[in-house]
Design a protein around this motif. Structure first.
Motif, PDB file in Angstrom:
ATOM      1  N   THR A 260       0.815  -1.217   0.000  1.00 48.40           N
ATOM      2  CA  THR A 260       0.000   0.000   0.000  1.00 48.40           C
ATOM      3  C   THR A 260       0.853   1.273   0.000  1.00 48.40           C
ATOM      4  O   THR A 260       0.327   2.368   0.171  1.00 48.40           O
ATOM      5  CB  THR A 260      -0.930   0.007   1.233  1.00 48.40           C
ATOM      6  OG1 THR A 260      -0.123  -0.060   2.427  1.00 48.40           O
ATOM      7  CG2 THR A 260      -1.891  -1.156   1.210  1.00 48.40           C
TER       8      THR A 260
ATOM      9  N   ARG B 273      -1.671   3.931   1.217  1.00 49.72           N
ATOM     10  CA  ARG B 273      -1.583   4.365   2.614  1.00 49.72           C
ATOM     11  C   ARG B 273      -0.465   5.367   2.869  1.00 49.72           C
ATOM     12  O   ARG B 273      -0.472   6.061   3.878  1.00 49.72           O
ATOM     13  CB  ARG B 273      -1.390   3.144   3.526  1.00 49.72           C
ATOM     14  CG  ARG B 273      -2.501   2.084   3.433  1.00 49.72           C
ATOM     15  CD  ARG B 273      -3.818   2.614   3.965  1.00 49.72           C
ATOM     16  NE  ARG B 273      -3.673   3.164   5.293  1.00 49.72           N
ATOM     17  CZ  ARG B 273      -3.643   2.446   6.414  1.00 49.72           C
ATOM     18  NH1 ARG B 273      -3.749   1.121   6.360  1.00 49.72           N
ATOM     19  NH2 ARG B 273      -3.521   3.031   7.589  1.00 49.72           N
TER      20      ARG B 273
ATOM     21  N   ASN C 219     -13.667   1.786   9.851  1.00 49.92           N
ATOM     22  CA  ASN C 219     -12.321   1.612  10.391  1.00 49.92           C
ATOM     23  C   ASN C 219     -12.260   1.861  11.892  1.00 49.92           C
ATOM     24  O   ASN C 219     -11.405   1.295  12.587  1.00 49.92           O
ATOM     25  CB  ASN C 219     -11.332   2.524   9.657  1.00 49.92           C
ATOM     26  CG  ASN C 219     -10.967   1.976   8.293  1.00 49.92           C
ATOM     27  OD1 ASN C 219     -10.780   0.765   8.129  1.00 49.92           O
ATOM     28  ND2 ASN C 219     -10.877   2.839   7.301  1.00 49.92           N
TER      29      ASN C 219
ATOM     30  N   ASP D  27      -6.866   7.156  -5.388  1.00 51.96           N
ATOM     31  CA  ASP D  27      -6.685   5.740  -5.047  1.00 51.96           C
ATOM     32  C   ASP D  27      -6.746   5.585  -3.531  1.00 51.96           C
ATOM     33  O   ASP D  27      -5.799   5.890  -2.816  1.00 51.96           O
ATOM     34  CB  ASP D  27      -5.334   5.244  -5.585  1.00 51.96           C
ATOM     35  CG  ASP D  27      -5.167   3.738  -5.448  1.00 51.96           C
ATOM     36  OD1 ASP D  27      -5.894   3.125  -4.628  1.00 51.96           O
ATOM     37  OD2 ASP D  27      -4.294   3.182  -6.140  1.00 51.96           O
ATOM     38  N   ARG D  28      -7.874   5.095  -3.020  1.00 56.15           N
ATOM     39  CA  ARG D  28      -8.071   4.997  -1.574  1.00 56.15           C
ATOM     40  C   ARG D  28      -7.370   3.786  -0.958  1.00 56.15           C
ATOM     41  O   ARG D  28      -7.421   3.594   0.252  1.00 56.15           O
ATOM     42  CB  ARG D  28      -9.575   4.977  -1.249  1.00 56.15           C
ATOM     43  CG  ARG D  28     -10.254   6.296  -1.580  1.00 56.15           C
ATOM     44  CD  ARG D  28     -11.718   6.324  -1.198  1.00 56.15           C
ATOM     45  NE  ARG D  28     -12.484   5.344  -1.933  1.00 56.15           N
ATOM     46  CZ  ARG D  28     -13.148   4.336  -1.386  1.00 56.15           C
ATOM     47  NH1 ARG D  28     -13.116   4.146  -0.077  1.00 56.15           N
ATOM     48  NH2 ARG D  28     -13.833   3.500  -2.136  1.00 56.15           N
ATOM     49  N   THR D  29      -6.700   2.966  -1.791  1.00 54.47           N
ATOM     50  CA  THR D  29      -5.965   1.820  -1.250  1.00 54.47           C
ATOM     51  C   THR D  29      -4.556   2.211  -0.810  1.00 54.47           C
ATOM     52  O   THR D  29      -3.934   1.494  -0.032  1.00 54.47           O
ATOM     53  CB  THR D  29      -5.854   0.687  -2.289  1.00 54.47           C
ATOM     54  OG1 THR D  29      -5.027   1.122  -3.382  1.00 54.47           O
ATOM     55  CG2 THR D  29      -7.229   0.313  -2.826  1.00 54.47           C
TER      56      THR D  29
ATOM     57  N   LYS E 243     -10.191  -1.191   6.500  1.00 53.10           N
ATOM     58  CA  LYS E 243     -10.732  -1.075   5.151  1.00 53.10           C
ATOM     59  C   LYS E 243     -10.071   0.101   4.444  1.00 53.10           C
ATOM     60  O   LYS E 243      -9.284   0.839   5.045  1.00 53.10           O
ATOM     61  CB  LYS E 243     -12.251  -0.847   5.213  1.00 53.10           C
ATOM     62  CG  LYS E 243     -13.012  -1.834   6.096  1.00 53.10           C
ATOM     63  CD  LYS E 243     -12.952  -3.239   5.548  1.00 53.10           C
ATOM     64  CE  LYS E 243     -13.792  -4.198   6.407  1.00 53.10           C
ATOM     65  NZ  LYS E 243     -13.714  -5.586   5.922  1.00 53.10           N
ATOM     66  N   ASN E 244     -10.416   0.283   3.168  1.00 53.83           N
ATOM     67  CA  ASN E 244      -9.899   1.442   2.445  1.00 53.83           C
ATOM     68  C   ASN E 244     -10.395   2.733   3.090  1.00 53.83           C
ATOM     69  O   ASN E 244     -11.430   2.756   3.759  1.00 53.83           O
ATOM     70  CB  ASN E 244     -10.350   1.411   0.981  1.00 53.83           C
ATOM     71  CG  ASN E 244      -9.682   0.289   0.208  1.00 53.83           C
ATOM     72  OD1 ASN E 244      -8.650  -0.238   0.618  1.00 53.83           O
ATOM     73  ND2 ASN E 244     -10.263  -0.066  -0.917  1.00 53.83           N
ATOM     74  N   ARG E 245      -9.654   3.790   2.900  1.00 50.96           N
ATOM     75  CA  ARG E 245     -10.021   5.094   3.437  1.00 50.96           C
ATOM     76  C   ARG E 245     -11.407   5.513   2.986  1.00 50.96           C
ATOM     77  O   ARG E 245     -11.819   5.255   1.856  1.00 50.96           O
ATOM     78  CB  ARG E 245      -8.982   6.126   2.967  1.00 50.96           C
ATOM     79  CG  ARG E 245      -9.121   7.509   3.560  1.00 50.96           C
ATOM     80  CD  ARG E 245      -8.029   8.429   3.046  1.00 50.96           C
ATOM     81  NE  ARG E 245      -8.180   8.743   1.639  1.00 50.96           N
ATOM     82  CZ  ARG E 245      -7.387   8.294   0.699  1.00 50.96           C
ATOM     83  NH1 ARG E 245      -6.392   7.483   0.982  1.00 50.96           N
ATOM     84  NH2 ARG E 245      -7.590   8.613  -0.564  1.00 50.96           N
TER      85      ARG E 245
END
Length: 268
Positions: free
Chosen positions: A13, A50, A245, A46-48, A262-264
């Motif tokens: 990530t 980090r 989250n 892209d919310r994946t 989880k994703n943001r």
């Protein structure tokens, strides 16, 4: 977009963005502006992802603007400086300012020269980790110019005004130790890229929603009136509390396990 002047590497990530013109000490030409802006927009959506790490190929971050390549085509200089509204960031400023707007931490790993436009770019990062041999300088005054790539947004937050003016007016070259004393960098590490990856992994162990909220609180409201800062704190906390989250974090604390975040949230 196919990238030719930057290199992209994804480690899980974590996204590593590398300035890639080692034969020119990663001097920044016009196509690199376009590529850096494009990748910053791609990361934002892209919310994946980090965390982001900015670094350079070879033994240097960047020797600064490839001035000769820019002035050869005056249309490039015009495109870099043009803006529809004075308060918005133009293309030259976006390569620094865009990193501040992301909802993930941005960490600069600095080796060798980090001059002029290169320093402006790393000033858009949230953390700057430099090698002991790093050399940093705001070089624009040597070319008869002033800094105009949004680095001043960060300088006013991390340095006293007199020191920021002095190093800008004199184009002072700072070694890593002096840069640390001035607050220009976060820390010195023998292997800055490895240290940046370690920090990115450490941050990635916490909720992406909490990280996004913290970054935006500090970047948007650090110098804002008290009521705006308090209001955004409360607003962010409510958004976190109703998100998945937060439930994951509480479950992990109860079970004494690592949380499965989880994703943001789209909010950030």
């Amino acid at each position: 977009m196919n990238y030719h002047h930057i290199k992209i590497e994804q480690k899980g990530t974590i996204m590593i963005v590398r300035l890639h013109r080692p034969e020119k000490l990663n001097a920044i030409n016009y196509p690199m502006f376009d590529e850096l802006i494009h990748i910053s927009h791609r990361i934002k959506n892209d919310r994946t992802i980090r965390a982001v790490i900015l670094t350079g190929s070879g033994d240097n971050f960047s020797s600064g603007l490839d001035f000769n390549s820019i002035v050869k085509q005056k249309s490039h200089a015009i495109k870099l400086l043009f803006k529809l509204w004075p308060g918005n960031a133009n293309k030259a400023q976006q390569v620094s300012a865009n990193w501040r707007t992301l909802s993930v931490p941005v960490i600069a790993a600095i080796e060798g020269y980090c001059w002029g436009a290169g320093l402006q770019i790393v000033l858009g990062a949230d953390f700057r980790i430099a090698s002991p041999s790093a050399n940093l300088s705001i070089m624009e005054s040597k070319m008869g110019l002033t800094s105009d790539m949004a680095g001043s947004l960060t300088l006013r937050e991390i340095m006293s005004k007199d020191k920021a003016m002095k190093i800008s007016m004199c184009a002072t070259q700072l070694d890593a130790s002096t840069a640390l004393d001035y607050g220009l960098i976060t820390e010195i590490q023998a292997l800055p890229l490895e240290a940046a990856i370690q920090l990115a992994h450490q941050i990635s162990q916490t909720s992406p929603d909490a990280i996004a909220a913290t970054k935006h609180i500090y970047n948007r409201y650090w110098n804002a009136p008290k009521w705006k800062l308090l209001a955004y704190e409360s607003y962010s906390q409510i958004r976190i509390l109703i998100g998945k989250n937060f439930i994951q974090a509480q479950y992990a604390l109860k079970k004494k396990t690592l949380p499965m975040f989880k994703n943001r949230q789209r909010f950030w």
